[in-house]
Design a protein around this motif. Structure first.
Motif, PDB file in Angstrom:
ATOM      1  N   VAL A   1       0.830  -1.037  -0.394  1.00 42.90           N
ATOM      2  CA  VAL A   1      -0.029  -0.114  -0.221  1.00 42.90           C
ATOM      3  C   VAL A   1       1.296   1.293   0.350  1.00 42.90           C
ATOM      4  N   SER A   2       0.719   2.426  -0.110  1.00 36.85           N
ATOM      5  CA  SER A   2       1.236   3.199  -0.268  1.00 36.85           C
ATOM      6  C   SER A   2       0.944   4.076   0.880  1.00 36.85           C
TER       7      SER A   2
ATOM      8  N   ARG B   1       5.266  14.451   5.022  1.00 35.75           N
ATOM      9  CA  ARG B   1       4.012  14.759   3.934  1.00 35.75           C
ATOM     10  C   ARG B   1       5.035  13.951   2.868  1.00 35.75           C
ATOM     11  N   ARG B   2       6.631  12.460   3.071  1.00 36.18           N
ATOM     12  CA  ARG B   2       6.824  12.188   2.152  1.00 36.18           C
ATOM     13  C   ARG B   2       6.109  11.009   1.846  1.00 36.18           C
ATOM     14  N   GLU B   3       6.273  10.243   0.340  1.00 36.98           N
ATOM     15  CA  GLU B   3       5.174   8.837   0.707  1.00 36.98           C
ATOM     16  C   GLU B   3       5.588   7.354  -0.066  1.00 36.98           C
ATOM     17  N   HIS B   4       5.955   6.375   0.978  1.00 39.27           N
ATOM     18  CA  HIS B   4       5.933   5.311   0.783  1.00 39.27           C
ATOM     19  C   HIS B   4       5.453   4.190   0.228  1.00 39.27           C
ATOM     20  N   LEU B   5       6.012   3.354  -0.839  1.00 41.11           N
ATOM     21  CA  LEU B   5       5.163   1.844  -0.754  1.00 41.11           C
ATOM     22  C   LEU B   5       5.633   0.471  -0.039  1.00 41.11           C
ATOM     23  N   TYR B   6       4.537   0.006   1.009  1.00 33.98           N
ATOM     24  CA  TYR B   6       4.843  -0.819   2.394  1.00 33.98           C
ATOM     25  C   TYR B   6       4.303  -1.288   1.550  1.00 33.98           C
ATOM     26  N   THR B   7       4.976  -3.108   1.823  1.00 32.28           N
ATOM     27  CA  THR B   7       4.586  -4.320   1.772  1.00 32.28           C
ATOM     28  C   THR B   7       4.736  -4.774   3.023  1.00 32.28           C
TER      29      THR B   7
ATOM     30  N   PRO C   1      -3.563  -8.143   6.591  1.00 27.44           N
ATOM     31  CA  PRO C   1      -4.273  -7.631   5.737  1.00 27.44           C
ATOM     32  C   PRO C   1      -4.417  -6.062   5.604  1.00 27.44           C
ATOM     33  N   LEU C   2      -3.669  -5.447   4.878  1.00 27.57           N
ATOM     34  CA  LEU C   2      -3.755  -3.745   5.173  1.00 27.57           C
ATOM     35  C   LEU C   2      -4.432  -3.553   4.426  1.00 27.57           C
ATOM     36  N   ASP C   3      -4.690  -2.160   4.757  1.00 30.08           N
ATOM     37  CA  ASP C   3      -6.250  -0.910   4.584  1.00 30.08           C
ATOM     38  C   ASP C   3      -5.901  -0.299   4.164  1.00 30.08           C
TER      39      ASP C   3
END
Length: 227
Positions: free
Chosen positions: A5-6, A13-19, A34-36
């Protein structure tokens, strides 16, 4: 496969892709929370044990166990808690015959929390259930408990002492439980000798998160698992 999820840091305010990390269920299947993707990311400002864990159900065998809540460290220094979706009920889970005990998947240790997580995941692999924080706080380190077991995780840089081992054993005796000790820095010689006498399994956690048995009771526990 673990989902991604982003995640946007509320501080910078940095954006990361989290697995989401996947951990092995005792049946051998990988399990990930399960991510929301529509939930709110929050900054971790204080720690409470009840907030650190959540129940996740294995899709393969239906077993629900406690896993660490997903978190992500932002380069700005903020620790982010990633929102988790509430799993929808889908009827009876698919059941299958228990698999052979899976190979342990170590968790790299960078913090005291990582050490506790590594020990908890290892104990689950051995077949222990309902892992939680111990009712009594040990003199050093962090106490965790499972059904019929009391464990102590020492993430400090000094070897565990004779007193540490004896205190764990005595506390376990009052609770009619077995006990096991995990240490990052190893054990003083007299502590190892006393542990052998009392039958306390001793493990050393290396920085990869792999518990290494260092006495005969630990080798036996590693070979037989929970009874």
């Amino acid at each position: 496969m673990s989902e991604s999820v982003s995640v946007r840091c509320p501080a910078c305010r940095r954006e990361h892709l989290y697995t989401a990390p996947a951990y092995p269920c005792v049946c051998g299947a990988p399990v990930a929370p399960p991510l929301d993707p529509h939930g709110t990311v929050t900054a971790v400002t204080h720690r409470a044990w009840d907030d650190e864990w959540l129940g996740v159900r294995c899709a393969a065998c239906g077993r629900e166990t406690q896993w660490p809540r997903p978190e992500l460290g932002c380069p700005c220094g903020t620790m982010l808690r990633v929102p988790v979706a509430r799993a929808a009920a889908t009827g009876e889970p698919r059941r299958q015959a228990p698999a052979a005990r899976p190979a342990f998947q170590p968790i790299a240790i960078r913090t005291a929390r990582d050490a506790v997580t590594a020990a908890a995941v290892y104990l689950r692999r051995l077949g222990y259930r309902d892992i939680r924080r111990a009712d009594q706080r040990p003199p050093t380190g962090i106490g965790i408990a499972a059904h019929g077991l009391l464990a102590q995780v020492d993430p400090t840089v000094r070897p565990a002492t004779l007193r540490d081992v004896e205190c764990l054993w005595l506390t376990a005796m009052t609770e009619s439980a077995a006990c096991v000790y995990f240490s990052l820095a190893g054990y003083a010689p007299d502590a190892r000798t006393r542990a052998d006498t009392l039958g306390v399994p001793l493990f050393v956690l290396d920085l990869t998160g792999a518990p290494q048995p260092v006495n005969d009771p630990a080798h036996e526990l590693d070979a037989t698992g929970a009874r």
